[in-house]
Scaffold this active site. Structure first.
Site, PDB file in Angstrom:
ATOM      1  N   ASN A 214       0.866  -1.191   0.000  1.00 28.99           N
ATOM      2  CA  ASN A 214       0.000   0.000   0.000  1.00 28.99           C
ATOM      3  C   ASN A 214       0.901   1.240   0.000  1.00 28.99           C
ATOM      4  OD1 ASN A 214       0.438   0.997   2.855  1.00 28.99           O
ATOM      5  ND2 ASN A 214      -0.133  -1.132   3.236  1.00 28.99           N
ATOM      6  N   ASP A 286      -3.303  -6.917   5.388  1.00 27.01           N
ATOM      7  CA  ASP A 286      -4.186  -7.829   6.119  1.00 27.01           C
ATOM      8  C   ASP A 286      -4.092  -9.262   5.590  1.00 27.01           C
ATOM      9  OD1 ASP A 286      -5.261  -6.051   7.976  1.00 27.01           O
ATOM     10  OD2 ASP A 286      -6.640  -5.214   6.489  1.00 27.01           O
ATOM     11  N   LYS A 296       9.421 -16.707 -10.546  1.00 28.09           N
ATOM     12  CA  LYS A 296       8.476 -15.679 -10.977  1.00 28.09           C
ATOM     13  C   LYS A 296       7.237 -16.345 -11.579  1.00 28.09           C
ATOM     14  CE  LYS A 296       8.529 -11.787 -14.075  1.00 28.09           C
ATOM     15  NZ  LYS A 296       9.054 -11.392 -15.349  1.00 28.09           N
ATOM     16  N   LYS A 346     -12.797  -0.950  15.965  1.00 29.10           N
ATOM     17  CA  LYS A 346     -11.391  -1.391  15.986  1.00 29.10           C
ATOM     18  C   LYS A 346     -10.795  -1.228  17.379  1.00 29.10           C
ATOM     19  CE  LYS A 346     -10.447  -0.921  11.114  1.00 29.10           C
ATOM     20  NZ  LYS A 346     -10.000  -0.126   9.998  1.00 29.10           N
TER      21      LYS A 346
HETATM   22  O1  PMT Z   1       2.394   6.507   6.317  1.00 29.13           O
HETATM   23  P1  PMT Z   1       1.687   7.736   5.803  1.00 29.13           P
HETATM   24  O2  PMT Z   1       1.845   7.904   4.307  1.00 29.13           O
HETATM   25  O3  PMT Z   1       2.073   8.960   6.562  1.00 29.13           O
HETATM   26  O4  PMT Z   1       0.119   7.533   5.990  1.00 29.13           O
HETATM   27  C1  PMT Z   1      -0.417   7.489   7.285  1.00 29.13           C
HETATM   28  C2  PMT Z   1      -1.483   6.390   7.449  1.00 29.13           C
HETATM   29  C3  PMT Z   1      -2.694   6.744   6.616  1.00 29.13           C
HETATM   30  C4  PMT Z   1      -0.917   5.037   7.010  1.00 29.13           C
HETATM   31  C5  PMT Z   1      -1.804   6.359   8.991  1.00 29.13           C
HETATM   32  O5  PMT Z   1      -2.321   7.610   9.386  1.00 29.13           O
HETATM   33  C6  PMT Z   1      -2.795   5.253   9.314  1.00 29.13           C
HETATM   34  O6  PMT Z   1      -4.001   5.417   9.241  1.00 29.13           O
HETATM   35  N1  PMT Z   1      -2.267   4.065   9.716  1.00 29.13           N
HETATM   36  C7  PMT Z   1      -3.066   2.866   9.973  1.00 29.13           C
HETATM   37  C8  PMT Z   1      -3.412   2.201   8.677  1.00 29.13           C
HETATM   38  C9  PMT Z   1      -4.202   0.926   8.866  1.00 29.13           C
HETATM   39  O7  PMT Z   1      -3.694  -0.116   8.543  1.00 29.13           O
HETATM   40  O8  PMT Z   1      -5.339   1.081   9.456  1.00 29.13           O
HETATM   41  P2  PMT Z   1      -6.393  -0.159   9.734  1.00 29.13           P
HETATM   42  O9  PMT Z   1      -7.653   0.539  10.014  1.00 29.13           O
HETATM   43  O10 PMT Z   1      -6.359  -1.135   8.638  1.00 29.13           O
HETATM   44  O11 PMT Z   1      -5.827  -0.864  11.029  1.00 29.13           O
HETATM   45  C10 PMT Z   1      -6.187  -0.458  12.343  1.00 29.13           C
HETATM   46  C11 PMT Z   1      -5.000  -0.599  13.282  1.00 29.13           C
HETATM   47  O12 PMT Z   1      -4.581  -1.949  13.380  1.00 29.13           O
HETATM   48  C12 PMT Z   1      -3.791   0.193  12.832  1.00 29.13           C
HETATM   49  O13 PMT Z   1      -3.210   0.746  13.988  1.00 29.13           O
HETATM   50  C13 PMT Z   1      -2.889  -0.855  12.199  1.00 29.13           C
HETATM   51  O14 PMT Z   1      -1.489  -0.509  12.353  1.00 29.13           O
HETATM   52  C14 PMT Z   1      -3.233  -2.085  13.028  1.00 29.13           C
HETATM   53  N2  PMT Z   1      -3.074  -3.364  12.293  1.00 29.13           N
HETATM   54  C15 PMT Z   1      -3.790  -3.626  11.173  1.00 29.13           C
HETATM   55  C16 PMT Z   1      -3.672  -4.845  10.553  1.00 29.13           C
HETATM   56  C17 PMT Z   1      -2.791  -5.809  11.086  1.00 29.13           C
HETATM   57  N3  PMT Z   1      -2.631  -6.993  10.525  1.00 29.13           N
HETATM   58  N4  PMT Z   1      -2.105  -5.525  12.212  1.00 29.13           N
HETATM   59  C18 PMT Z   1      -2.241  -4.320  12.806  1.00 29.13           C
HETATM   60  O15 PMT Z   1      -1.607  -4.079  13.838  1.00 29.13           O
END
Ligand code: PMT
Length: 407
Positions: A214, A286, A296, A346
């Site tokens: 991403n 995820d 490949k 979340k």
């Molecule tokens: O890096 P930048 O370009 O500055 O952009 C910032 C950002 C948009 C990436 C940042 O502000 C942000 O929103 N980060 C979280 C992105 C995300 O994965 O969000 P989520 O809603 O999918 O996940 C929720 C939380 O669970 C997050 O804290 C994530 O780090 C965590 N997570 C998610 C999936 C996973 N397998 N393990 C996790 O720990």
């Protein structure tokens, strides 16, 4: 436009080390960051670097030894007025002689007198021959200054002008800049706190040359870490693969580079016990391929190719389950709709104490941008929205967390 407003008043004291030749570059970079610079030079410094060069770059006159207690300057007392004017005083390079003078309250030069009069934070960058730096006399003088609250930044290791290789080099300009901005931070209210941040994307390889990822740049997470460090915290960052950073961009932060979600999980779990606060700003993939083909993937698969993916570990949820008492867990929520409802879900699912929800469909913020708008949602209640450059947002988040006594 600057992502982070840094215009401040800097009193730059240049003393007679050969590294003084690097100071015009520092002045030029400070000026580009909108800072006002007044420079003061010792007689020895004048012989090593041109006051005219510094003056041209700062856009101001340079104060020299001849201006100190000079009848021709009449009522001007520059060492006092400059010390009063400054938001921060920087001595770079700082010779063993000036370190001795400052440690013992000597006021024999315009620089020493200004240091004695200074009430703003003082930053010292000793640079000299490695044996001179290692001499117990120099060490003692520097520790006297450090005990008095002066920030003494150790020189770097490398080849020195005298031909020796050792610890004595003036740090790179980027390091000096970061130290100045830290010194300018009005608060040290996170001193002694240990902050663990995840930042950037993860990469989930499907074959040796292709991966699912991403556009996270790591800027938001690094801003959280950097502003915590400015406030006195120790900051470790588990960083996914982001574009290479400018020189010394990571100064002050302990960086652990990882690639996949599993590597990120392992690094977080290794550091979990150490951390007082964990901030999950990374955009973690995820799903991942259960196994990566050794070769490949070829087009022979035909028009359609199906991939079976499996879930990656939810790092935030694992950290939430393993959380020790007193530890504070912050997650980000990247949403494209139903911001508050999804973010709250979340927070519950992952055991977070606070969630920072950002709408990543808004092109003026989120992924890759220097700006962001976050809805700050503490479990304890009292939501606010914060908008601005990512470092401003990060600093405002810390401010709110600390002033509300959340952490
Ligand atoms: O890096 P930048 O370009 O500055 O952009 C910032 C950002 C948009 C990436 C940042 O502000 C942000 O929103 N980060 C979280 C992105 C995300 O994965 O969000 P989520 O809603 O999918 O996940 C929720 C939380 O669970 C997050 O804290 C994530 O780090 C965590 N997570 C998610 C999936 C996973 N397998 N393990 C996790 O720990």
């Amino acid at each position: 436009m600057l992502a982070w407003k840094r215009s401040r008043k800097i009193l730059l004291c240049v003393t007679g080390g050969i590294a003084a030749y690097k100071i015009p570059d520092l002045v030029s970079r400070l000026k580009k960051l909108d800072c006002e610079i007044e420079a003061v030079m010792t007689r020895a410094a004048e012989t090593l670097v041109s006051p005219l060069a510094i003056s041209t770059l700062s856009g101001r006159r340079v104060w020299l030894e001849d201006d100190f207690l000079s009848a021709s300057r009449g009522f001007e007392i520059p060492h006092i007025s400059l010390a009063d004017w400054a938001d921060v005083v920087v001595v770079a390079p700082c010779t063993a002689n000036t370190a001795f003078g400052a440690a013992h309250g000597r006021a024999a030069s315009i620089v020493e007198a200004a240091l004695l009069a200074a009430r703003a934070p003082v930053l010292l960058f000793p640079a000299m021959n490695a044996h001179m730096f290692d001499n117990p006399a120099t060490r003692r003088n520097l520790s006297i200054l450090a005990e008095r609250g002066v920030r003494v930044v150790d020189p770097e290791f490398g080849v020195l002008a005298c031909g020796y290789e050792g610890k004595g080099r003036l740090p790179e300009t980027g390091v000096i800049l970061e130290e100045i901005f830290r010194a300018l931070s009005p608060r040290r209210d996170m001193t002694g706190k240990r902050v663990l941040v995840t930042a950037g994307p993860t990469r989930e390889y499907i074959d040796p040359v292709r991966f699912i990822s991403n556009p996270s740049s790591g800027k938001m997470g690094l801003a959280m870490a950097r502003t915590a460090w400015y406030r006195g915290a120790d900051a470790r960052v588990v960083l996914g693969p982001v574009p290479s950073a400018p020189e010394n961009f990571y100064h002050g932060l302990e960086i652990r580079n990882v690639v996949s979600a599993i590597e990120m999980r392992d690094a977080v779990m290794e550091n979990l016990e150490w951390a007082d606060c964990v901030i999950k700003a990374a955009a973690v993939g995820d799903y991942r391929a259960p196994s990566v083909t050794g070769h490949k993937i070829k087009k022979e698969h035909g028009e359609n190719l199906s991939l079976t993916l499996e879930q990656t570990p939810d790092i935030a949820a694992e950290a939430g389950a393993a959380k020790r008492p007193g530890q504070f867990l912050i997650g980000f929520a990247a949403e494209t709709g139903d911001l508050v409802k999804n973010a709250r879900a979340k927070m519950e699912r992952k055991g977070l104490d606070l969630v920072l929800a950002n709408d990543v469909s808004d092109v003026s913020g989120g992924f890759g941008s220097d700006f962001n708008t976050v809805r700050m949602m503490p479990r304890a209640g009292g939501e606010t929205t914060i908008s601005g450059a990512k470092e401003e947002v990060a600093d405002a988040v810390w401010e709110k967390i600390i002033s509300d006594g959340l952490f």
